[in-house]
Design an enzyme around this catalytic site. Sequence first.
Site, short mmCIF file in Angstrom:
data_model
loop_
_atom_site.label_atom_id
_atom_site.label_comp_id
_atom_site.label_asym_id
_atom_site.label_seq_id
_atom_site.Cartn_x
_atom_site.Cartn_y
_atom_site.Cartn_z
N LYS A 41 0.65 -1.54 -0.06
CA LYS A 41 -0.13 0.07 0.21
C LYS A 41 0.54 1.21 -0.05
O LYS A 41 1.61 1.51 1.30
CB LYS A 41 -0.39 -0.01 1.01
CG LYS A 41 -2.54 0.71 0.88
CD LYS A 41 -2.44 1.62 1.95
CE LYS A 41 -1.91 3.05 2.42
NZ LYS A 41 -1.65 3.98 2.21
N GLY B 52 6.44 4.87 8.25
CA GLY B 52 6.28 6.44 8.00
C GLY B 52 5.67 6.87 9.21
O GLY B 52 6.91 6.61 9.85
N SER B 53 5.41 7.60 9.49
CA SER B 53 5.78 8.23 11.23
C SER B 53 5.39 7.69 11.99
O SER B 53 5.04 6.87 12.40
CB SER B 53 4.60 9.13 11.86
OG SER B 53 3.20 9.33 11.30
N THR B 54 5.68 8.05 13.14
CA THR B 54 6.26 7.03 14.59
C THR B 54 4.54 6.88 15.53
O THR B 54 4.15 5.93 15.71
CB THR B 54 6.84 7.82 16.06
OG1 THR B 54 8.15 7.46 15.83
CG2 THR B 54 6.52 6.93 17.34
N GLY C 96 3.36 4.08 13.10
CA GLY C 96 3.78 3.30 13.91
C GLY C 96 2.87 2.41 15.28
O GLY C 96 2.79 1.24 14.97
N GLU D 143 9.19 1.55 10.58
CA GLU D 143 10.94 1.96 10.36
C GLU D 143 10.12 3.43 10.71
O GLU D 143 8.81 4.42 9.66
CB GLU D 143 10.78 1.96 8.88
CG GLU D 143 11.86 0.91 8.87
CD GLU D 143 13.08 0.58 9.33
OE1 GLU D 143 13.56 1.46 9.85
OE2 GLU D 143 13.51 -0.25 9.61
N CYS E 152 13.85 10.34 6.75
CA CYS E 152 13.70 10.09 8.32
C CYS E 152 15.05 10.21 8.93
O CYS E 152 14.43 10.61 10.21
CB CYS E 152 13.62 8.67 8.26
SG CYS E 152 13.92 7.60 7.02
N GLU F 134 9.18 15.53 14.55
CA GLU F 134 9.64 15.70 13.42
C GLU F 134 9.22 16.79 12.52
O GLU F 134 8.39 16.53 12.41
CB GLU F 134 9.81 14.36 13.10
CG GLU F 134 10.08 14.23 12.09
CD GLU F 134 10.08 12.37 11.45
OE1 GLU F 134 8.99 12.37 11.50
OE2 GLU F 134 10.97 11.82 11.07
P1 NAD Z 1 2.04 8.55 8.01
O1 NAD Z 1 3.08 7.49 8.62
O2 NAD Z 1 1.60 9.35 7.46
O3 NAD Z 1 1.68 7.28 6.50
C1 NAD Z 1 2.81 6.02 6.19
C2 NAD Z 1 1.61 5.48 5.23
O4 NAD Z 1 1.05 5.34 6.13
C3 NAD Z 1 0.81 5.89 4.61
O5 NAD Z 1 1.12 4.44 3.57
C4 NAD Z 1 0.01 6.44 4.94
O6 NAD Z 1 -1.42 6.03 4.52
C5 NAD Z 1 -0.26 5.17 5.92
N1 NAD Z 1 -1.50 5.09 7.01
C6 NAD Z 1 -1.57 6.98 7.53
N2 NAD Z 1 -2.11 6.60 8.53
C7 NAD Z 1 -2.87 5.71 8.44
C8 NAD Z 1 -3.61 4.79 9.02
N3 NAD Z 1 -4.59 5.10 10.50
N4 NAD Z 1 -3.98 3.01 9.18
C9 NAD Z 1 -2.91 2.86 8.37
N5 NAD Z 1 -1.91 3.52 7.22
C10 NAD Z 1 -1.85 4.88 7.92
O7 NAD Z 1 4.09 8.87 7.59
P2 NAD Z 1 4.02 9.93 5.67
O8 NAD Z 1 3.85 11.61 5.87
O9 NAD Z 1 3.83 8.82 4.72
O10 NAD Z 1 6.37 9.88 5.91
C11 NAD Z 1 6.58 10.67 6.45
C12 NAD Z 1 6.92 9.46 7.92
O11 NAD Z 1 7.74 8.95 7.57
C13 NAD Z 1 7.99 10.63 8.73
O12 NAD Z 1 7.30 10.57 10.03
C14 NAD Z 1 9.42 9.19 8.63
O13 NAD Z 1 10.51 10.32 9.17
C15 NAD Z 1 8.90 7.79 7.94
N6 NAD Z 1 9.93 7.78 7.58
C16 NAD Z 1 10.45 6.59 7.82
C17 NAD Z 1 11.47 6.03 7.59
C18 NAD Z 1 12.63 4.74 8.48
O14 NAD Z 1 13.13 4.57 7.42
N7 NAD Z 1 12.96 4.91 9.65
C19 NAD Z 1 11.92 6.17 5.75
C20 NAD Z 1 10.83 7.61 5.36
C21 NAD Z 1 10.39 7.60 6.34
#
Ligand code: NAD
Length: 390
Positions: free
Chosen positions: A83, A136-138, A141, A159, A194, A293
């Site tokens: 996804k 994605g975001s903490t 997560g 991650e 990130c 962040e």
């Molecule tokens: P996000 O957490 O908003 O979204 C990440 C993914 O999760 C997307 O596919 C999104 O559709 C999905 N998502 C969002 N809300 C959800 C929910 N309620 N239930 C299930 N899935 C959901 O993050 P973003 O804004 O897309 O990306 C930025 C974040 O990603 C930053 O916090 C960044 O640090 C992190 N990131 C981490 C790494 C790593 O390797 N540690 C790498 C790249 C980005």
Amino acid sequence: MGKPIRDSRAVDVPLAAECIAYYGEAIDKVYDEVAPTGPSDVVTLVREPLGVVGAVVPWNFPLLMASWKVGPALATGNSVVLKPAEQSPLTALRLAELAAEAGVPDGVLQVVPGFGETAGQALGRHMDVDLVAFTGSTEVGKLFLRYSGESNMKRLALECGGKSPHIVMQDCGDLDAAAEAAAWGVFYNQGEVCNAGSRLLVHESLKDELLERIVRVAETIRPGDPLDPETRMGAIVDRTQLERVLGYIDAGRDQGADLHLGGGQVLEESGGYFVEPTIFDAVSNEMRIAREEIFGPVLATIPFGDEEEAIEIANDTVYGLAAAVWTNDLSRAHRVSRALRAGVVWVNCFDRGDITAPFGGFKQSGFGRDKSIHALEKYTDLKTIWIAID
Ligand code: NAD
């Protein structure tokens, strides 16, 4: 998603191809084990695929983050439901087309674009998904931990975010190299990285000199049309993220940090969301711009007095994704790298890596590792087969 086409061509696409090739080539070189039991038994420890892997990825490196999951998950014999982020679904769909063209059987790699709260949550709560590999975001997560607990206890690899300290010690050898690394470490990919070195911890005796050199580098990084091959810094992904970044810049000013460079939206007439490289000085680690962040091109400069204080400030964060230290003293390099609570520590460089080295976080930056042979572990279960001989 606004990144310069130059970076897509030079970084995202070749690294994604390298990642898929690496796992394809690695998988027939990984052996199972035989336990050292007594002579009456033969006990094998075999790794088996989990089954269905849900991969939920962000928009900042749409192709690369997908490849980090898809490569090792398919190589270990799982099927994958990917996804992509709602801001950047097309890359993943193209990846699926290429996979079909390459002969990946129908149903083995599926892409389900959709919003997080619907498509993402559905994967997180699905009773037949055995693992969600998430980047994605903490905040999100933590939602996956909840989805898992409330459904089938699926495994998770998370991650998440970071607030990486980039430490420049008093005995930093090459200050120009440190300045170059500090600037690109937070302005690359518009700061939407990130592990961005968003907190610059610098010894007080070097601060003014280092900032002057970082500003010189930053002045060469002008936001521009992402599709122009000369552009080194592109646009912020969307209006929501733009407002978030500008909101943090306001918060920095309001909380008393000293705006040293940039701070504004530029190229508004283009209709895009461009933010200039921004540097704050006189930041304290308690301010929001040091704790949260930002995911934008904003550097927070925090001076320190000695090594102990630098480590204390560096570790005073809920995150633990990456860290860097510049020093010419070999003992200090070892000491500080061990003391920093982060999944990756760079010494006299920033953001270097290749597919052979694991990447992932400590603390609320998550758990599980992407890249390297270690990434294969999380996509398999270990089975003990105990055979009695006599
Ligand atoms: P996000 O957490 O908003 O979204 C990440 C993914 O999760 C997307 O596919 C999104 O559709 C999905 N998502 C969002 N809300 C959800 C929910 N309620 N239930 C299930 N899935 C959901 O993050 P973003 O804004 O897309 O990306 C930025 C974040 O990603 C930053 O916090 C960044 O640090 C992190 N990131 C981490 C790494 C790593 O390797 N540690 C790498 C790249 C980005």
